[in-house]
Each structure stands twice: as C-alpha cells, then as structure tokens.
Write a protein that holds these residues in place. Structure first.
Motif, mmCIF file in Angstrom:
data_model
loop_
_atom_site.group_PDB
_atom_site.id
_atom_site.type_symbol
_atom_site.label_atom_id
_atom_site.label_comp_id
_atom_site.label_asym_id
_atom_site.label_seq_id
_atom_site.Cartn_x
_atom_site.Cartn_y
_atom_site.Cartn_z
ATOM 1 N N ASP A 174 0.069 -1.200 11.218
ATOM 2 C CA ASP A 174 0.404 0.219 11.273
ATOM 3 C C ASP A 174 0.923 0.621 9.893
ATOM 4 O OD1 ASP A 174 1.375 2.772 11.877
ATOM 5 O OD2 ASP A 174 2.219 2.139 13.802
ATOM 6 N N ILE A 175 0.195 1.493 9.199
ATOM 7 C CA ILE A 175 0.576 1.911 7.847
ATOM 8 C C ILE A 175 0.751 3.423 7.827
ATOM 9 C CG2 ILE A 175 -0.071 1.971 5.412
ATOM 10 C CD1 ILE A 175 -1.895 -0.392 5.923
ATOM 11 N N ALA A 184 2.080 -7.773 3.729
ATOM 12 C CA ALA A 184 3.188 -7.299 4.550
ATOM 13 C C ALA A 184 2.707 -6.422 5.705
ATOM 14 C CB ALA A 184 4.189 -6.533 3.692
ATOM 15 N N SER A 185 1.664 -5.641 5.491
ATOM 16 C CA SER A 185 1.211 -4.720 6.537
ATOM 17 C C SER A 185 -0.045 -5.188 7.264
ATOM 18 C CB SER A 185 0.944 -3.337 5.934
ATOM 19 O OG SER A 185 -0.187 -3.378 5.089
ATOM 20 N N ARG A 222 -3.101 10.365 -8.949
ATOM 21 C CA ARG A 222 -4.329 9.579 -8.853
ATOM 22 C C ARG A 222 -4.479 9.039 -7.443
ATOM 23 N NH1 ARG A 222 -2.736 8.757 -13.716
ATOM 24 N NH2 ARG A 222 -4.281 7.855 -15.074
ATOM 25 N N THR A 223 -5.707 8.676 -7.102
ATOM 26 C CA THR A 223 -5.929 7.966 -5.845
ATOM 27 C C THR A 223 -5.587 6.500 -6.074
ATOM 28 O OG1 THR A 223 -8.226 7.363 -6.311
ATOM 29 C CG2 THR A 223 -7.847 9.515 -5.240
ATOM 30 N N MET A 224 -5.395 5.779 -4.987
ATOM 31 C CA MET A 224 -5.106 4.353 -5.108
ATOM 32 C C MET A 224 -6.287 3.646 -5.777
ATOM 33 S SD MET A 224 -3.910 1.536 -2.259
ATOM 34 C CE MET A 224 -2.806 2.683 -1.488
ATOM 35 N N SER A 225 -7.494 4.058 -5.422
ATOM 36 C CA SER A 225 -8.674 3.434 -6.020
ATOM 37 C C SER A 225 -8.740 3.689 -7.518
ATOM 38 C CB SER A 225 -9.947 3.955 -5.356
ATOM 39 O OG SER A 225 -9.967 3.554 -4.017
ATOM 40 N N ALA A 277 0.837 -1.206 0.000
ATOM 41 C CA ALA A 277 0.000 0.000 0.000
ATOM 42 C C ALA A 277 0.869 1.251 0.000
ATOM 43 C CB ALA A 277 -0.925 -0.010 1.218
ATOM 44 N N ALA A 278 1.973 1.234 0.766
ATOM 45 C CA ALA A 278 2.852 2.406 0.833
ATOM 46 C C ALA A 278 3.490 2.678 -0.528
ATOM 47 C CB ALA A 278 3.920 2.203 1.903
#
Length: 193
Positions: free
Chosen positions: A127-128, A98-99, A69-72, A57-58
């Motif tokens: 924790d992200i 991983a997270s 852009r957004t992740m979505s 995600a990071a």
C-alpha cells in the motif's frame, strides 16, 4: 579491537544521491530549506544524498514534487541514455523494499518525448500513498496485467482487475494498493503535461 566495516553504496543509489545534491545546490538551498519545502527531515535527506540509504518511492515522490519532475525523469537522470530498442534484460529496475514496490522502466523518459512506460509490481498487501503528484496535471494510464489494484485519486478508489485500464490526470494525493490475494502487475503510461 573493533574492525571498521566499509559498506559500498549501490551504484544507482550513489548516482541518485549525487543528483539530489546537484538539484538542491542548483537552487541554492540548504538541507534545512529542502526539508521545509518537502516535509522530509534533514537527516533523511542527508542520508539519501550520501547514499547511506535507498530512498523510498514516497520520499522520491516528495522530492520530485519540489524539483518539478516525474520520478521517471529523476531516475533517468542517473541512468544512461536509453537506446531506441531497450531489451527486457536491459530495462532499469528499481525496488522499494520497504513498501513491496518494484518498478521497471520499460520505455524510459527521453528529452524529446513526453511519454514513458513503466511496469509496476506491488506485493500482496502493499500500500503506497503519494501526498502529491511530482508534476501537477500528470496524465496516467494504468493497464492491469495481473491481479487486482486499488487506485485512489481525487478521493475515489478504483479497483482494477486484469485487462482493466484507468485513465486520469493527477492533481492531488494518490494511493496504490494491492487489492487481491497475490501480486498486482500493471503497466503505467505517463505523459507529462
């Protein structure tokens, strides 16, 4: 004689890798230029583009920031156009093993709409930290369904419990952490500026 094993990448990771290559190529950037702009190593970028690894995600957040852009939005570009009604079993799910983050796209982004709904689940202890928003000024509404979630924005941590809602615009770093003894489950409403 050693036998070579061929590993087939996850189909979503393969489409995501191909889209990342397209975005970089559209801008005429080398891997080195993208690494400099994103702060991610060339080898990590190369592995993600070749679908040799599932991006975290990071990592996706950093790339989304570079590409505006957004992740979505990015993930929707590698998924089929959603139907007006998206049944629970058909909602795309993405995991960052991983997270300990699981993301269900309940109402995926659409070109004609500015908002979307995401169900997030953070495992106990997850924790992200995101070093920047994918799109500055992104509006977010976080509604807690279960558990406790610590959300840090603008240097202030807000601890949310079941039923609580945090509303904010994201301009800088944020952090999401599971603040309780069990999984945190929440709805994230995202509205592009």
């Amino acid at each position: 004689m050693k036998r070579e094993v061929t590993v087939t990448p996850d189909p979503v990771d393969a489409r995501l890798g191909a889209r990342l290559v397209e975005l970089r190529t559209e801008r005429g950037w080398s891997l080195g230029e993208l690494a400099e702009r994103s702060g991610v190593s060339k080898s990590t970028l190369s592995r993600a583009e070749r679908a040799e690894t599932s991006p975290t995600a990071a990592l996706l957040n950093r790339l989304c920031g570079v590409y505006g852009r957004t992740m979505s939005q990015l993930l929707s570009e590698v998924e089929a156009e959603p139907a007006p009604v998206l049944r629970a079993a058909e909602q795309p799910v993405w995991e960052d093993l991983a997270s300990g983050f699981v993301r269900r796209s309940v109402s995926p982004p659409h070109g004609a709409l500015r908002g979307e709904l995401v169900e997030g689940r953070l495992a106990q202890g997850a924790d992200i930290a995101y070093d920047r928003p994918p799109v500055p000024g992104l509006e977010q509404h976080i509604w807690m369904l279960e558990g406790r979630l610590g959300v840090t924005a603008d240097g202030v941590e807000h601890v949310l419990e079941t039923g609580d809602c945090l509303r904010l615009r994201v301009w800088g770093p944020t952090r999401f952490r599971c603040a309780g003894p069990r999984e945190a489950r929440y709805v994230l409403a995202v509205v592009r500026p």
